[in-house]
Design an enzyme around this catalytic site. Structure first.
Site, short mmCIF file in Angstrom:
data_model
loop_
_atom_site.label_atom_id
_atom_site.label_comp_id
_atom_site.label_asym_id
_atom_site.label_seq_id
_atom_site.Cartn_x
_atom_site.Cartn_y
_atom_site.Cartn_z
N SER A 122 0.83 -1.22 0.00
CA SER A 122 0.00 0.00 0.00
C SER A 122 0.86 1.25 0.00
CB SER A 122 -0.87 -0.01 1.26
OG SER A 122 -1.47 1.25 1.44
N TYR A 124 -1.46 -0.61 10.44
CA TYR A 124 -1.73 -1.20 9.13
C TYR A 124 -0.54 -0.98 8.19
CZ TYR A 124 -3.45 -1.43 4.34
OH TYR A 124 -3.56 -1.70 3.01
N LYS A 164 2.50 -3.66 6.53
CA LYS A 164 2.91 -3.80 5.12
C LYS A 164 4.42 -3.60 4.98
CE LYS A 164 -1.15 -4.59 3.32
NZ LYS A 164 -1.47 -5.84 2.64
N1 UFG Z 1 -12.49 12.23 3.15
C1 UFG Z 1 -13.46 13.16 3.51
N2 UFG Z 1 -14.60 12.68 4.10
C2 UFG Z 1 -14.84 11.35 4.31
C3 UFG Z 1 -13.84 10.43 3.93
C4 UFG Z 1 -12.68 10.90 3.36
O1 UFG Z 1 -13.30 14.37 3.34
O2 UFG Z 1 -15.89 11.01 4.86
C5 UFG Z 1 -11.24 12.71 2.49
C6 UFG Z 1 -9.98 12.42 3.27
O3 UFG Z 1 -9.74 13.46 4.22
C7 UFG Z 1 -8.94 12.36 2.15
C8 UFG Z 1 -9.72 11.78 0.97
O4 UFG Z 1 -11.09 12.00 1.27
O5 UFG Z 1 -8.52 13.65 1.81
C9 UFG Z 1 -9.49 10.31 0.75
O6 UFG Z 1 -9.74 9.60 1.96
P1 UFG Z 1 -9.93 8.00 1.99
O7 UFG Z 1 -10.31 7.63 3.39
O8 UFG Z 1 -10.85 7.58 0.90
O9 UFG Z 1 -8.49 7.45 1.62
P2 UFG Z 1 -7.07 7.64 2.32
O10 UFG Z 1 -6.16 8.23 1.31
O11 UFG Z 1 -7.17 8.33 3.60
O12 UFG Z 1 -6.66 6.14 2.66
C10 UFG Z 1 -6.68 5.14 1.66
C11 UFG Z 1 -6.98 3.79 2.29
C12 UFG Z 1 -5.83 3.32 3.12
C13 UFG Z 1 -4.60 3.31 2.29
C14 UFG Z 1 -4.35 4.65 1.65
C15 UFG Z 1 -3.23 4.51 0.65
O13 UFG Z 1 -8.12 3.88 3.11
O14 UFG Z 1 -6.06 2.02 3.56
O15 UFG Z 1 -5.49 5.11 0.94
O16 UFG Z 1 -2.46 5.62 0.60
F1 UFG Z 1 -3.57 2.99 3.07
#
Ligand code: UFG
Length: 337
Positions: free
Chosen positions: A125, A149, A153
């Site tokens: 990841s 997590y 990895k």
């Molecule tokens: N976001 C919101 N509101 C929400 C959910 C997310 O504004 O309800 C924003 C977050 O702040 C971020 C973006 O949307 O800016 C993406 O968030 P995600 O939770 O969809 O994804 P992340 O990048 O935080 O994390 C994901 C996976 C992890 C993985 C990572 C890889 O969930 O498991 O990408 O870099 F490790």
């Protein structure tokens, strides 16, 4: 003919890889313990591919059973996805994460070593890069875990690196995923976790569109990005799946350990993703701006050129495809449950 073992094959990423393996007439066996996926996925895979899907219920920590499967099914390569994947859950229950993700992989590697299967594609990841020191992120970017997590990895990647040093016969590819979203075009396969509620952006947007949540909380609009909201590298699940097929072909002719970023190389903000979803679904998403989420970074996107060059892999699908297929899946999934 050689047979592939696909661990975690009924999960979100695994089921899409399985659909491609079936389409390409590759011989493969899925193992899964359904800790976070549904048994109905196997039936859906059969319906989608019009083929019998070989499947054995098995926990990767059961080394003896793995050895038996590797021998009986004459496995020549493993695509290893079986793992736990919630950042939040990993902070609450780190031991469980190290047990499944690290001990589980050790169990698999020991079984492979016992039987003499030395070809592996591993699911890693982009979270292992931690807070980006520069963008776009290439494979040389420093590694820095910010949650259990991610740490799990990194530990596995280190184990793989040591394994290669001890035995040059291994062929291993580690794929570092950025943000996989979207669903299969058939509408039957998609992101459908069993026990945990996804906190990822697109699944949350879809829940708001379905009326399951009142509104979308945007975690911060004060990042130093064009519209102030967080930027990520969203990649269509079918593009991500196709990289595994390319990686599988690659290890047939390359010994050693290779790591690849899987992303589009293009950053997309939270607002851009919401706008795109609203356009394809024709649904207005109620939203409010709240504080930044703990542990979030402002921008994170890949330099995927190494995968382009060495795997001869390209992403094909657009942000519209990602939103449209995920939205379609959420509708059919609701109907056939
Ligand atoms: N976001 C919101 N509101 C929400 C959910 C997310 O504004 O309800 C924003 C977050 O702040 C971020 C973006 O949307 O800016 C993406 O968030 P995600 O939770 O969809 O994804 P992340 O990048 O935080 O994390 C994901 C996976 C992890 C993985 C990572 C890889 O969930 O498991 O990408 O870099 F490790």
């Amino acid at each position: 003919m050689s047979c592939i073992l696909l661990t975690g094959g009924s999960g979100y990423i695994g089921s899409h890889i399985a659909s491609l393996l079936a389409r390409e007439d590759k011989d493969f066996v899925i193992i899964d313990n359904f800790i976070n996926s549904k048994k109905s996925v196997i039936k859906r895979l059969e319906d989608t591919s019009n083929k019998k899907i070989n499947f054995v219920e098995c926990d990767i920590r059961n080394t003896k059973k793995l050895i038996k499967i590797l021998k009986e099914k004459k496995i020549s390569a493993v695509i290893h996805l079986a793992a736990k994947k919630s950042v939040e859950e990993s902070i609450l229950n780190p031991l469980e994460y190290y047990d499944v993700n690290v001990s589980g992989t050790l169990s698999l590697l020991n079984a492979m070593k016992t039987v003499g299967v030395k070809n592996l594609v591993f699911s890693s990841s982009a979270t292992i890069y931690g807070e980006p020191e520069y963008l776009p992120i290439d494979e040389e970017h420093p590694i820095n875990a910010i949650n259990p997590y991610g740490e799990s990895k990194i530990i596995v990647e280190n184990i793989l690196s040591d394994l290669i040093k001890s035995d040059k016969e291994w062929s291993i590819v580690s794929l570092r995923y950025f943000n996989p979203i979207g669903a299969h075009f058939c509408g039957l396969l998609g992101d459908d976790p069993k026990n945990i509620k996804s906190a990822n952006l697109l699944p949350v947007i879809i829940e708001v569109a379905q009326g399951k949540r009142e509104c979308l909380k945007i975690f911060g609009n004060d990042y130093s990005t064009l519209d102030g909201t967080g930027i990520r590298d969203y990649i269509h699940i079918m593009d991500l799946a196709s990289a595994h097929i390319k990686a599988f072909d690659f290890i047939k002719n390359a010994k050693g350990l290779y790591v690849f970023n899987l992303g589009t190389g293009k950053g997309v903000s939270v607002m851009e993703l919401i706008n795109c979803f609203e356009k394809v679904s024709k649904i207005k998403i109620p939203k409010i701006i709240v504080n930044r989420r703990l542990g979030d970074v402002g921008s994170c996107f890949a330099n995927p050129s190494k995968a382009y060059e060495l795997l001869n892999w390209r992403t094909k699908y657009s942000l519209e495809d990602m939103c449209q297929t995920a939205w379609n899946f959420s509708k059919t999934n609701k109907l056939i449950k």
